[in-house]
Design an enzyme around this catalytic site. Structure first.
Site, PDB file in Angstrom:
ATOM      1  N   LYS A   1       1.836   2.199  -5.126  1.00  0.00           N
ATOM      2  CA  LYS A   1       2.480   1.521  -6.280  1.00  0.00           C
ATOM      3  C   LYS A   1       1.379   1.912  -7.358  1.00  0.00           C
ATOM      4  O   LYS A   1       1.975   2.142  -8.640  1.00  0.00           O
ATOM      5  CB  LYS A   1       2.504  -0.054  -6.296  1.00  0.00           C
ATOM      6  CG  LYS A   1       3.502  -0.376  -5.128  1.00  0.00           C
ATOM      7  CD  LYS A   1       3.820  -1.812  -4.939  1.00  0.00           C
ATOM      8  CE  LYS A   1       2.366  -2.475  -4.391  1.00  0.00           C
ATOM      9  NZ  LYS A   1       2.423  -1.983  -2.888  1.00  0.00           N
TER      10      LYS A   1
ATOM     11  N   GLY B   1      -4.403  -4.506  -3.789  1.00  0.00           N
ATOM     12  CA  GLY B   1      -5.523  -3.505  -3.936  1.00  0.00           C
ATOM     13  C   GLY B   1      -4.928  -2.223  -4.274  1.00  0.00           C
ATOM     14  O   GLY B   1      -4.067  -1.569  -3.526  1.00  0.00           O
ATOM     15  N   HIS B   2      -4.996  -1.621  -5.554  1.00  0.00           N
ATOM     16  CA  HIS B   2      -4.226  -0.676  -5.939  1.00  0.00           C
ATOM     17  C   HIS B   2      -5.356   0.442  -6.359  1.00  0.00           C
ATOM     18  O   HIS B   2      -6.132   0.357  -7.394  1.00  0.00           O
ATOM     19  CB  HIS B   2      -3.174  -0.933  -7.225  1.00  0.00           C
ATOM     20  CG  HIS B   2      -2.360  -1.919  -6.919  1.00  0.00           C
ATOM     21  ND1 HIS B   2      -1.672  -2.526  -7.740  1.00  0.00           N
ATOM     22  CD2 HIS B   2      -1.896  -2.449  -5.418  1.00  0.00           C
ATOM     23  CE1 HIS B   2      -0.712  -3.473  -7.207  1.00  0.00           C
ATOM     24  NE2 HIS B   2      -1.036  -3.313  -6.160  1.00  0.00           N
ATOM     25  N   THR B   3      -5.237   1.714  -5.521  1.00  0.00           N
ATOM     26  CA  THR B   3      -6.256   2.729  -6.118  1.00  0.00           C
ATOM     27  C   THR B   3      -5.416   3.830  -6.905  1.00  0.00           C
ATOM     28  O   THR B   3      -4.573   4.495  -6.546  1.00  0.00           O
ATOM     29  CB  THR B   3      -6.689   3.291  -4.670  1.00  0.00           C
ATOM     30  OG1 THR B   3      -7.312   2.223  -4.139  1.00  0.00           O
ATOM     31  CG2 THR B   3      -7.667   4.745  -4.967  1.00  0.00           C
TER      32      THR B   3
ATOM     33  N   ASP C   1       0.831  -1.217   0.113  1.00  0.00           N
ATOM     34  CA  ASP C   1      -0.128   0.082   0.001  1.00  0.00           C
ATOM     35  C   ASP C   1       0.851   1.441   0.023  1.00  0.00           C
ATOM     36  O   ASP C   1       0.375   2.253   0.325  1.00  0.00           O
ATOM     37  CB  ASP C   1      -1.013  -0.032   1.277  1.00  0.00           C
ATOM     38  CG  ASP C   1      -1.771  -1.237   1.149  1.00  0.00           C
ATOM     39  OD1 ASP C   1      -2.198  -1.675   0.120  1.00  0.00           O
ATOM     40  OD2 ASP C   1      -2.075  -1.781   2.264  1.00  0.00           O
TER      41      ASP C   1
ATOM     42  N   LYS D   1       2.724  10.334   0.026  1.00  0.00           N
ATOM     43  CA  LYS D   1       1.926  10.576   0.928  1.00  0.00           C
ATOM     44  C   LYS D   1       2.634  11.457   1.847  1.00  0.00           C
ATOM     45  O   LYS D   1       2.421  11.452   3.193  1.00  0.00           O
ATOM     46  CB  LYS D   1       1.507   9.241   1.923  1.00  0.00           C
ATOM     47  CG  LYS D   1       0.774   8.434   0.839  1.00  0.00           C
ATOM     48  CD  LYS D   1      -0.218   7.498   1.599  1.00  0.00           C
ATOM     49  CE  LYS D   1      -1.658   7.644   1.963  1.00  0.00           C
ATOM     50  NZ  LYS D   1      -2.421   6.733   1.948  1.00  0.00           N
TER      51      LYS D   1
ATOM     52  N   GLN E   1       2.055  -6.164  -3.274  1.00  0.00           N
ATOM     53  CA  GLN E   1       2.501  -6.123  -1.770  1.00  0.00           C
ATOM     54  C   GLN E   1       3.920  -5.449  -1.677  1.00  0.00           C
ATOM     55  O   GLN E   1       4.046  -4.296  -2.383  1.00  0.00           O
ATOM     56  CB  GLN E   1       2.708  -7.878  -1.380  1.00  0.00           C
ATOM     57  CG  GLN E   1       1.534  -8.542  -1.234  1.00  0.00           C
ATOM     58  CD  GLN E   1       0.908  -8.816  -2.583  1.00  0.00           C
ATOM     59  OE1 GLN E   1       1.612  -9.355  -3.651  1.00  0.00           O
ATOM     60  NE2 GLN E   1      -0.352  -8.730  -2.722  1.00  0.00           N
TER      61      GLN E   1
HETATM   62  P1  GDP Z   1      -0.693   0.188  -3.413  1.00  0.00           P
HETATM   63  O1  GDP Z   1      -1.412  -1.126  -3.030  1.00  0.00           O
HETATM   64  O2  GDP Z   1       0.651   0.393  -3.275  1.00  0.00           O
HETATM   65  O3  GDP Z   1      -1.147   0.516  -4.718  1.00  0.00           O
HETATM   66  O4  GDP Z   1      -1.343   1.149  -2.725  1.00  0.00           O
HETATM   67  P2  GDP Z   1      -2.940   1.484  -2.281  1.00  0.00           P
HETATM   68  O5  GDP Z   1      -3.609   2.028  -3.408  1.00  0.00           O
HETATM   69  O6  GDP Z   1      -3.661   0.314  -1.695  1.00  0.00           O
HETATM   70  O7  GDP Z   1      -2.760   2.690  -1.227  1.00  0.00           O
HETATM   71  C1  GDP Z   1      -2.268   3.766  -1.389  1.00  0.00           C
HETATM   72  C2  GDP Z   1      -3.508   5.018  -1.040  1.00  0.00           C
HETATM   73  O8  GDP Z   1      -3.014   6.161  -0.825  1.00  0.00           O
HETATM   74  C3  GDP Z   1      -4.580   4.955  -1.934  1.00  0.00           C
HETATM   75  O9  GDP Z   1      -6.009   5.165  -1.638  1.00  0.00           O
HETATM   76  C4  GDP Z   1      -4.110   6.093  -2.932  1.00  0.00           C
HETATM   77  O10 GDP Z   1      -5.103   7.009  -3.785  1.00  0.00           O
HETATM   78  C5  GDP Z   1      -3.524   6.938  -1.875  1.00  0.00           C
HETATM   79  N1  GDP Z   1      -2.329   8.049  -2.281  1.00  0.00           N
HETATM   80  C6  GDP Z   1      -1.200   7.545  -3.002  1.00  0.00           C
HETATM   81  N2  GDP Z   1      -0.354   8.439  -3.066  1.00  0.00           N
HETATM   82  C7  GDP Z   1      -0.730   9.451  -2.057  1.00  0.00           C
HETATM   83  C8  GDP Z   1      -0.309  10.564  -1.845  1.00  0.00           C
HETATM   84  O11 GDP Z   1       0.919  11.087  -2.210  1.00  0.00           O
HETATM   85  N3  GDP Z   1      -1.009  11.516  -0.712  1.00  0.00           N
HETATM   86  C9  GDP Z   1      -2.030  10.874  -0.408  1.00  0.00           C
HETATM   87  N4  GDP Z   1      -2.704  11.632   0.579  1.00  0.00           N
HETATM   88  N5  GDP Z   1      -2.706   9.839  -0.761  1.00  0.00           N
HETATM   89  C10 GDP Z   1      -1.971   8.911  -1.675  1.00  0.00           C
HETATM   90  P1  IMO Z   2      -0.776  -4.190  -2.153  1.00  0.00           P
HETATM   91  O1  IMO Z   2      -0.487  -4.747  -3.708  1.00  0.00           O
HETATM   92  C1  IMO Z   2      -0.968  -4.790   2.042  1.00  0.00           C
HETATM   93  C2  IMO Z   2      -0.737  -8.985   3.521  1.00  0.00           C
HETATM   94  C3  IMO Z   2      -2.353  -9.244   4.473  1.00  0.00           C
HETATM   95  C4  IMO Z   2      -1.419 -10.290   5.383  1.00  0.00           C
HETATM   96  C5  IMO Z   2      -0.358 -10.853   4.503  1.00  0.00           C
HETATM   97  C6  IMO Z   2      -0.621 -12.304   4.087  1.00  0.00           C
HETATM   98  O2  IMO Z   2      -2.371  -3.643  -2.253  1.00  0.00           O
HETATM   99  O3  IMO Z   2       0.208  -3.347  -1.575  1.00  0.00           O
HETATM  100  P2  IMO Z   2      -2.325 -13.031   1.805  1.00  0.00           P
HETATM  101  O4  IMO Z   2      -3.840 -12.657   1.698  1.00  0.00           O
HETATM  102  O5  IMO Z   2      -1.497 -12.346   0.889  1.00  0.00           O
HETATM  103  O6  IMO Z   2      -1.751 -14.486   2.108  1.00  0.00           O
HETATM  104  O7  IMO Z   2      -1.929 -12.189   3.136  1.00  0.00           O
HETATM  105  O8  IMO Z   2      -0.152 -10.010   3.505  1.00  0.00           O
HETATM  106  N1  IMO Z   2      -1.189  -8.383   2.290  1.00  0.00           N
HETATM  107  C7  IMO Z   2      -1.052  -7.051   2.032  1.00  0.00           C
HETATM  108  N2  IMO Z   2      -0.826  -5.941   2.736  1.00  0.00           N
HETATM  109  N3  IMO Z   2      -1.078  -4.555   0.833  1.00  0.00           N
HETATM  110  C8  IMO Z   2      -1.235  -5.590  -0.036  1.00  0.00           C
HETATM  111  O9  IMO Z   2      -1.033  -5.435  -1.371  1.00  0.00           O
HETATM  112  C9  IMO Z   2      -1.254  -6.950   0.467  1.00  0.00           C
HETATM  113  N4  IMO Z   2      -1.493  -8.268   0.150  1.00  0.00           N
HETATM  114  C10 IMO Z   2      -1.122  -9.018   1.139  1.00  0.00           C
HETATM  115  O10 IMO Z   2      -2.798  -8.355   4.931  1.00  0.00           O
HETATM  116  O11 IMO Z   2      -0.883  -9.450   6.346  1.00  0.00           O
HETATM  117 MG    MG Z   3      -2.896  -1.533  -1.704  1.00  0.00          MG
END
Ligand code: GDP
Ligand code: IMO
Ligand code: MG
Length: 417
Positions: free
Chosen positions: A16, A40-42, A13, A324, A219
């Site tokens: 990416k 989960g990529h937002t 998170d 962030k 991850q």
């Molecule tokens: P990923 O799994 O690495 O793609 O990250 P996620 O999407 O799960 O989580 C990152 C969250 O932070 C998402 O809700 C993005 O929209 C948000 N985000 C990304 N970059 C920034 C930033 O620079 N500032 C803020 N406030 N939010 C961000």
């Molecule tokens: P992104 O791509 C954050 C964590 C789970 C748990 C561990 C094992 O969005 O960064 P699993 O279901 O993979 O067997 O769970 O890994 N986990 C993540 N945490 N971001 C993710 O993906 C994750 N994918 C798995 O919360 O601790």
């Molecule tokens: Mg994520």
């Protein structure tokens, strides 16, 4: 221009998805090589929010997207995600490696059973998407792969063997046994819908080896199966060395390591710089630190340069992206962890949770920075001096340049240094 990999350096998170979308403008193919819909990529572009789990974020710019053999794919989930993205993006260009192993219903049941027999803090806290059991089957040579879906008789025989192996466990835990006929129906419907997306690795090599490729990690390095805090890890190798295996593309690439200005972790496992006070709650609230996949509140803590240095090393990181930073704008002081009880990164065993659990950080393990206040989204030169000092400190500590600074979730809230 060389191929690039965007790799999370923390526990996932890191942003990416946002940065892959940002960078993908300059690439031809965007590729996932590991993980599944535990990711989960937002991505937010001009007020439209895209939530992606399997499909690479390059899809938003209409780039070719490839899911390599190193991922695990849940057919039902993929169809939903594909339909949803098709409502927003005209004719998404997605290729699936014929070698991809599938996540079937029993993998999700087994994930649930695995977690249920662990107690309290020993629970992993998985995403319950069947990731671990699906990879177990791949290693155990029991996966159903995409290329097998055409041959029903063969598939039936294979499922019969799988049923013999897993039914005793499923029944013992009051789970429904494997229904072969139902599974065959689900798989043949799925195959009819996606058969045109399936390609073999030769097709991808012939068409894309010489093009510009962006690899999207899922991850983070500290969740890597071998290099992360075992057993509190995911079941794939998240680090960049897995790219060639997981994508089937024998190409060179440079790694862009991505990290948040603080740290978060979902699920259990060691987190030395974790905050248990109102500052942690504040960061969670302001950073909207709730999982995209499971909606769980993410644990929050200070940026941990010790583990970050380790992650940079195991990924051979060439350049960095920090995200962030805006979340910390209003804090009076910002801390950064620079040692664990005085010890540096090469004295720590990051792949051993028992060892990490014994690390209790003290005040002198932190460097303190003054607030930088509100940020304008313009260029690097105009950023507040306090933020520039913070960035320089991180660069010096890691000995790697920070090239991208993210100041908000929108695509255009991004500064190149
Ligand atoms: P990923 O799994 O690495 O793609 O990250 P996620 O999407 O799960 O989580 C990152 C969250 O932070 C998402 O809700 C993005 O929209 C948000 N985000 C990304 N970059 C920034 C930033 O620079 N500032 C803020 N406030 N939010 C961000
Ligand atoms: P992104 O791509 C954050 C964590 C789970 C748990 C561990 C094992 O969005 O960064 P699993 O279901 O993979 O067997 O769970 O890994 N986990 C993540 N945490 N971001 C993710 O993906 C994750 N994918 C798995 O919360 O601790
Ligand atoms: Mg994520």
């Amino acid at each position: 221009m060389t191929n690039k990999a965007v790799i999370g350096l923390q526990w996932g998170d890191e942003g990416k998805g946002k940065i892959v979308d940002f960078l993908s403008e300059d690439f031809d193919l965007v590729t996932r090589y590991q993980g599944g819909n535990n990711a989960g990529h937002t991505v937010i572009v001009e007020d439209v929010t895209y939530k992606l789990n399997l499909i690479p974020s390059g899809v938003i710019r209409g780039k070719f997207c490839f899911l390599g053999q190193g991922i695990v794919l849940d057919p039902e989930h993929f169809m939903n995600e594909f339909k949803k993205i098709s409502e927003k993006i005209n004719n998404p260009q997605i290729f699936l490696s014929s070698n991809i192993p599938l996540i079937l219903h029993y993998h999700k049941q087994l994930d649930k059973i695995n977690e249920s027999i662990l107690s309290g803090e020993s629970k992993i806290g998985t995403t319950a998407k069947g990731i671990g059991p699906a990879y177990q089957d791949k290693v155990g040579r029991k996966s159903v792969k995409l290329y097998e879906l055409e041959n029903h008789e063969y598939l039936k025989d294979k499922l019969y063997t799988i049923k013999k192996f897993y039914d005793p466990i499923l029944i013992a835990f009051d789970e429904k046994p494997i229904d072969i006929d139902e599974t065959i129906i689900i798989l043949s419907n799925f195959f009819q819908e996606i058969k045109n997306l399936i390609v073999d690795n030769n097709f991808i090599k012939q068409n894309f080896m010489k093009k510009k490729i962006l690899f999207e990690g899922a991850q983070g390095a500290l969740l890597d199966l071998d290099h992360g805090s075992y057993p509190f890890v995911t079941s794939s190798n998240t680090i960049s060395s897995n790219i060639v295996i997981g994508s089937g593309l024998q190409v060179n690439y440079e790694t862009l390591g991505i990290f948040k200005a603080y740290a978060t972790r979902v699920g259990n496992g060691p987190f030395p710089s974790e905050l248990f006070d109102s500052v942690g709650d504040y960061i969670a609230e302001k950073g909207v630190e709730f999982g995209t996949v499971t909606k769980r509140k993410r644990r929050c803590g200070w940026l941990d340069l010790v583990s970050l240095k380790y992650s940079c090393e195991i990924n051979r990181v060439k350049e960095l992206c920090i995200t962030k930073v805006d979340v910390l704008n209003d804090l009076k002081e910002i801390k950064v962890c620079k040692s664990y009880e005085g010890k540096s990164f090469n004295e720590i065993n990051f792949s051993n949770s028992n060892f990490l659990d014994t690390c209790n950080l003290v005040e002198s393990d932190y460097e303190i920075f003054p607030s930088w206040g509100n940020l304008e989204n313009n260029d690097y030169q105009n950023l507040p001096e306090n933020l520039k000092n913070y960035i320089s400190y991180i660069e010096n500590y890691l000995d790697i340049p920070i090239k991208i600074i993210s100041l908000g979730p929108e695509r255009n809230q991004t500064i190149i240094k």
